[in-house]
Motif scaffolding. Structure first.
Motif, PDB file in Angstrom:
ATOM      1  N   TYR A   1       0.838  -1.195   0.000  1.00 37.19           N
ATOM      2  CA  TYR A   1       0.000   0.000   0.000  1.00 37.19           C
ATOM      3  C   TYR A   1       0.872   1.244   0.000  1.00 37.19           C
ATOM      4  O   TYR A   1       2.018   1.228   0.446  1.00 37.19           O
TER       5      TYR A   1
ATOM      6  N   LEU B   1       4.915   5.448   1.552  1.00 32.11           N
ATOM      7  CA  LEU B   1       4.882   4.030   1.210  1.00 32.11           C
ATOM      8  C   LEU B   1       4.770   3.220   2.493  1.00 32.11           C
ATOM      9  O   LEU B   1       5.426   3.531   3.488  1.00 32.11           O
ATOM     10  N   ILE B   2       3.954   2.175   2.468  1.00 32.62           N
ATOM     11  CA  ILE B   2       3.788   1.344   3.664  1.00 32.62           C
ATOM     12  C   ILE B   2       4.719   0.135   3.555  1.00 32.62           C
ATOM     13  O   ILE B   2       4.550  -0.717   2.687  1.00 32.62           O
ATOM     14  N   SER B   3       5.675   0.088   4.463  1.00 30.96           N
ATOM     15  CA  SER B   3       6.664  -0.994   4.411  1.00 30.96           C
ATOM     16  C   SER B   3       6.212  -2.212   5.219  1.00 30.96           C
ATOM     17  O   SER B   3       6.659  -3.323   4.970  1.00 30.96           O
ATOM     18  N   GLU B   4       5.328  -1.980   6.170  1.00 29.37           N
ATOM     19  CA  GLU B   4       4.892  -3.097   7.008  1.00 29.37           C
ATOM     20  C   GLU B   4       3.572  -2.748   7.689  1.00 29.37           C
ATOM     21  O   GLU B   4       3.386  -1.635   8.171  1.00 29.37           O
ATOM     22  N   ILE B   5       2.674  -3.725   7.711  1.00 27.03           N
ATOM     23  CA  ILE B   5       1.397  -3.536   8.395  1.00 27.03           C
ATOM     24  C   ILE B   5       1.452  -4.332   9.695  1.00 27.03           C
ATOM     25  O   ILE B   5       1.600  -5.547   9.675  1.00 27.03           O
ATOM     26  N   LYS B   6       1.366  -3.639  10.824  1.00 21.56           N
ATOM     27  CA  LYS B   6       1.519  -4.312  12.113  1.00 21.56           C
ATOM     28  C   LYS B   6       0.176  -4.639  12.747  1.00 21.56           C
ATOM     29  O   LYS B   6       0.106  -5.477  13.640  1.00 21.56           O
ATOM     30  N   LYS B   7      -0.857  -3.958  12.328  1.00 26.50           N
ATOM     31  CA  LYS B   7      -2.208  -4.265  12.826  1.00 26.50           C
ATOM     32  C   LYS B   7      -3.169  -3.794  11.756  1.00 26.50           C
ATOM     33  O   LYS B   7      -2.940  -2.767  11.129  1.00 26.50           O
TER      34      LYS B   7
END
Lengths: 148, 148
Positions: free
Chosen positions: A66, A138-144
């Motif tokens: 995303y 930029l979204i590098s990681e989705i944690k929740k």
């Protein structure tokens, strides 16, 4: 709209945790009958309280990422015209009107490959006119990731 | 991880449009058997490709609204410590690590009542330490909301 009662809210919350539960399973969980569950779900869909039954996938495993585009328009009243320009774009997944530093928040679904993603971002940015500021995150990681 | 094939991707896309379709309906749509559909869904869940079956509700009708909190930390390496501080908070619905103007994007689920919402926002902001900048953007309207 008829007011939602506690049981409606409870049903929405249960379905948000697992939207594949059958009427039978829901009836057991909520100590009622399948018929009553079916009737409530039909009502919640008809009222638009439930807009969609969907899934949350692991984007990364599907080859996507995303990005957020945060926009402050110079003339805030132009936001609706801008929204109708972008709302049918396939890779535009969320469009939210904001109050605060940004008046438009857009989520793009992009290929993980940064070179490919860049092309799409640039194409998208050309649609944003008359902005005071535009930020691409930029979204590098989705944690929740929950809906409700 | 075993590589996903085209049929997996197609199944994920169909479920993202309607996660309540039965095995029978999915089998008909995809011109295969219920057994094969069941096996693929089990595989997709096991691989973590499908993380959750959920719904998209009309937040407004349920009495809620969203807000984004956009954070730029002074020391970006502190982002993971910050995330573990906030990830179990009930009203924190999304936590995403960002590259760009903000390195942390958080979505809060708030009561529509602004006075009540304010209290929760202020409580949340106290958890954000050592930030270079923090922006709170209230979401007044959701014009599009899809996951994939």
């Amino acid at each position: 709209m008829r007011k939602l009662d506690k049981v409606d809210i409870q049903l929405v919350k249960i379905l948000s945790q697992n939207s594949r539960l059958t009427y039978r399973e829901l009836a057991e969980l909520m100590n009622t009958t399948r018929q009553r569950i079916a009737r409530r779900i039909t009502k919640l869909k008809k009222l638009g309280v439930i807009k969609k039954f969907t899934i949350i996938p692991d984007l990364d495993k599907l080859g996507y990422m995303y990005a957020f585009v945060l926009v402050k328009l110079r003339v805030p009243s132009e936001v609706d015209a801008m929204i109708s320009e972008i709302s049918n774009v396939e890779y535009v997944k969320e469009i939210e009107k904001g109050v605060g530093r940004y008046n438009l928040i857009v989520r793009l679904l992009l290929p993980k490959d940064l070179k490919e993603a860049e092309g799409i971002i640039n194409e998208f940015l050309q649609k944003i006119k008359n902005a005071e500021s535009v930020e691409v995150v930029l979204i590098s990681e989705i944690k929740k990731f929950e809906i409700i």
